[in-house]
Write a protein that holds these residues in place. Structure first.
Motif, mmCIF file in Angstrom:
data_model
loop_
_atom_site.group_PDB
_atom_site.id
_atom_site.type_symbol
_atom_site.label_atom_id
_atom_site.label_comp_id
_atom_site.label_asym_id
_atom_site.label_seq_id
_atom_site.Cartn_x
_atom_site.Cartn_y
_atom_site.Cartn_z
ATOM 1 N N ASP A 123 0.826 -1.221 0.000
ATOM 2 C CA ASP A 123 0.000 0.000 0.000
ATOM 3 C C ASP A 123 0.857 1.267 0.000
ATOM 4 N N THR A 124 1.887 1.242 -0.815
ATOM 5 C CA THR A 124 2.789 2.392 -0.926
ATOM 6 C C THR A 124 3.006 2.707 -2.395
ATOM 7 N N THR A 125 2.948 3.975 -2.738
ATOM 8 C CA THR A 125 3.217 4.408 -4.108
ATOM 9 C C THR A 125 4.362 5.412 -4.111
ATOM 10 N N PHE A 126 5.351 5.146 -4.935
ATOM 11 C CA PHE A 126 6.456 6.074 -5.144
ATOM 12 C C PHE A 126 6.097 6.990 -6.305
ATOM 13 N N LEU A 127 6.262 8.279 -6.114
ATOM 14 C CA LEU A 127 6.116 9.256 -7.187
ATOM 15 C C LEU A 127 7.514 9.795 -7.476
ATOM 16 N N LEU A 128 8.093 9.355 -8.574
ATOM 17 C CA LEU A 128 9.464 9.715 -8.925
ATOM 18 C C LEU A 128 9.450 10.815 -9.980
ATOM 19 N N ILE A 129 10.155 11.886 -9.709
ATOM 20 C CA ILE A 129 10.228 13.011 -10.626
ATOM 21 C C ILE A 129 11.571 12.961 -11.341
ATOM 22 N N SER A 130 11.524 13.004 -12.672
ATOM 23 C CA SER A 130 12.771 12.929 -13.436
ATOM 24 C C SER A 130 12.770 13.973 -14.543
ATOM 25 N N HIS A 131 13.884 14.701 -14.635
ATOM 26 C CA HIS A 131 14.089 15.649 -15.726
ATOM 27 C C HIS A 131 14.835 14.995 -16.881
ATOM 28 N N ARG A 132 15.556 13.905 -16.593
ATOM 29 C CA ARG A 132 16.393 13.242 -17.607
ATOM 30 C C ARG A 132 16.246 11.725 -17.487
ATOM 31 N N PRO A 133 15.084 11.177 -17.827
ATOM 32 C CA PRO A 133 14.863 9.736 -17.624
ATOM 33 C C PRO A 133 15.816 8.851 -18.404
ATOM 34 N N GLY A 134 16.320 9.353 -19.533
ATOM 35 C CA GLY A 134 17.238 8.546 -20.328
ATOM 36 C C GLY A 134 18.548 8.254 -19.628
ATOM 37 N N GLN A 135 18.879 9.038 -18.605
ATOM 38 C CA GLN A 135 20.127 8.829 -17.891
ATOM 39 C C GLN A 135 19.971 7.949 -16.650
ATOM 40 N N LEU A 136 18.742 7.502 -16.392
ATOM 41 C CA LEU A 136 18.495 6.648 -15.232
ATOM 42 C C LEU A 136 18.780 5.186 -15.560
ATOM 43 N N LEU A 137 18.927 4.380 -14.519
ATOM 44 C CA LEU A 137 19.089 2.953 -14.724
ATOM 45 C C LEU A 137 17.867 2.399 -15.451
ATOM 46 N N PRO A 138 18.061 1.652 -16.542
ATOM 47 C CA PRO A 138 16.908 1.064 -17.245
ATOM 48 C C PRO A 138 16.045 0.211 -16.325
ATOM 49 N N THR A 139 16.682 -0.434 -15.343
ATOM 50 C CA THR A 139 15.917 -1.274 -14.425
ATOM 51 C C THR A 139 15.008 -0.449 -13.521
ATOM 52 N N ILE A 140 15.393 0.790 -13.224
ATOM 53 C CA ILE A 140 14.507 1.665 -12.455
ATOM 54 C C ILE A 140 13.319 2.077 -13.319
ATOM 55 N N ARG A 141 13.593 2.474 -14.548
ATOM 56 C CA ARG A 141 12.499 2.877 -15.431
ATOM 57 C C ARG A 141 11.513 1.733 -15.648
ATOM 58 N N SER A 142 12.039 0.514 -15.739
ATOM 59 C CA SER A 142 11.162 -0.629 -16.008
ATOM 60 C C SER A 142 10.276 -0.982 -14.818
ATOM 61 N N ARG A 143 10.646 -0.520 -13.624
ATOM 62 C CA ARG A 143 9.833 -0.792 -12.430
ATOM 63 C C ARG A 143 8.722 0.250 -12.245
ATOM 64 N N CYS A 144 8.687 1.246 -13.121
ATOM 65 C CA CYS A 144 7.755 2.365 -12.939
ATOM 66 C C CYS A 144 6.708 2.409 -14.053
ATOM 67 N N HIS A 145 5.571 2.972 -13.703
ATOM 68 C CA HIS A 145 4.585 3.368 -14.707
ATOM 69 C C HIS A 145 5.009 4.755 -15.170
ATOM 70 N N ASN A 146 5.489 4.868 -16.415
ATOM 71 C CA ASN A 146 6.120 6.091 -16.891
ATOM 72 C C ASN A 146 5.103 7.006 -17.567
ATOM 73 N N LEU A 147 5.062 8.259 -17.127
ATOM 74 C CA LEU A 147 4.141 9.247 -17.677
ATOM 75 C C LEU A 147 4.932 10.486 -18.092
ATOM 76 N N ALA A 148 4.871 10.811 -19.373
ATOM 77 C CA ALA A 148 5.621 11.953 -19.900
ATOM 78 C C ALA A 148 4.791 13.220 -19.810
ATOM 79 N N LEU A 149 5.380 14.276 -19.281
ATOM 80 C CA LEU A 149 4.743 15.589 -19.204
ATOM 81 C C LEU A 149 5.403 16.514 -20.219
ATOM 82 N N ARG A 150 4.595 17.363 -20.818
ATOM 83 C CA ARG A 150 5.077 18.237 -21.875
ATOM 84 C C ARG A 150 5.108 19.697 -21.416
#
Length: 341
Positions: free
Chosen positions: A154-181
């Motif tokens: 019952d815990t949700t992480f809200l991760l804020i990223s300005h440069r997702p391409g520089q993050l570990l691919p394994t971190i990105r794959s564990r997240c529901h990714n939402l792009a903001l414009r």
């Protein structure tokens, strides 16, 4: 937890709790909340300064209210005061009375992880906001990955990223990714006037023009003088190969005089944006191998030069002269869109 990126005299994201724009992202998360299928981690990514943190706190209030037993007004007050027991926020920590650590450290992530495994302070979901995950050093990122692999119930992480391409691919794959414009000009105007209702029209128009769709940049623009060379840099970047070389020297002299000043800080953001856009457009242009290779070299060269100038306190004026000259040559080389077979 104080915000190391806070702008003077403006409300913090946890105090705003109402992001302008980003309707599709907001609706997607609220639909998951209504269906009781919130993911363990949501990554809000996009250019810096477009309201990702504000939206994260807005969503946190909605989740804490929907899953808890208190009114939205009460939850909102506690979040604004950073006093809700089911909310954790991880930012770069204060190093001393004069500044902050340059990264989020592994001990900071471990402290967050240990806190989330304790008995919750109140009924309902728990929220952990990382603002921004890009600030994690490698050890901190690996520690966070282990937490995302086995998240508390019952815990949700809200991760804020300005440069997702520089993050570990394994971190990105564990997240529901939402792009903001970036926001529209009208939305930028709404954000700015909400905080500065007495701002005159000319200043507002200038802030909008230099914002690039980022409310934060609009506010930063207002802190610059009316004769700031930042505007001249933007004009020069529209067609560097056509401008006289003297224009490069004038820009470097005007911007590089104070390497730590607001004009130079703003100029670096604009340069980074221009370089990133040039690489992206080259990658999307069929057959533009030469342009892409040149843009990639230019990105790496500019980053290395600015990094070296920072680390050993080199003359920023000379550094900018070299970067501007490289940009002009790149644009001249790729002015003809037809490449040899």
């Amino acid at each position: 937890m104080t915000d190391p990126s806070a702008l003077p005299d403006l409300p913090l994201p946890e105090q705003r709790q109402s992001a302008i724009g980003h309707d599709a992202t907001r609706s997607a998360v609220l639909a998951q909340l209504a269906d009781r299928r919130l993911p363990g981690a949501i990554m809000l990514h996009g250019p810096q300064g477009i309201g990702k943190a504000t939206l994260a706190f807005e969503l946190a209030v909605a989740i804490l209210t929907a899953t808890g037993d208190e009114s939205q007004h009460r939850v909102s007050e506690q979040v604004a005061a950073m006093a809700h027991p089911n909310l954790s926020v991880l930012r770069r920590r204060p190093k001393d009375a004069k500044g902050y650590y340059s990264v989020i450290r592994v001990e900071d992530v471990r402290e967050l992880r240990d806190g989330l495994h304790h008995t919750r302070g109140r009924t309902g979901h728990r929220i952990a906001i990382l603002d921004a995950i890009d600030d994690c050093n490698p050890n901190a990122a690996n520690a966070l990955l282990k937490t995302l692999e086995e998240p508390p119930a019952d815990t949700t992480f809200l991760l804020i990223s300005h440069r997702p391409g520089q993050l570990l691919p394994t971190i990105r794959s564990r997240c529901h990714n939402l792009a903001l414009r970036p926001l529209s000009n009208d939305q930028i105007a709404d954000v700015v006037t909400a905080s500065l209702p007495e701002l005159d029209g000319a200043a507002l128009d200038r802030a909008i023009q230099l914002s690039g769709g980022r409310p934060r940049r609009a506010f930063e623009t207002l802190a610059l003088g009316e004769n700031s060379p930042v505007g001249a840099l933007q004009l020069w970047l529209r067609q560097p190969e056509a401008a006289p070389i003297a224009a490069e020297l004038q820009l470097a002299d005007a911007l590089g005089g104070d390497a730590q000043g607001p004009d130079m800080s703003f100029a670096r953001e604009i340069l980074n944006d221009w370089l990133a856009t040039e690489m992206r457009e080259a990658a999307m242009q069929p057959g533009a191998r030469r342009r892409l290779a040149s843009a990639t070299d230019l990105w790496e060269k500019a980053g290395a030069l600015l990094g070296e100038a920072d680390s050993v306190n080199l003359d920023m004026k000379q550094t900018l002269v070299v970067i501007f000259d490289a940009i002009r040559k790149h644009c001249a080389l790729n002015a003809n869109p037809v490449e040899p077979a």
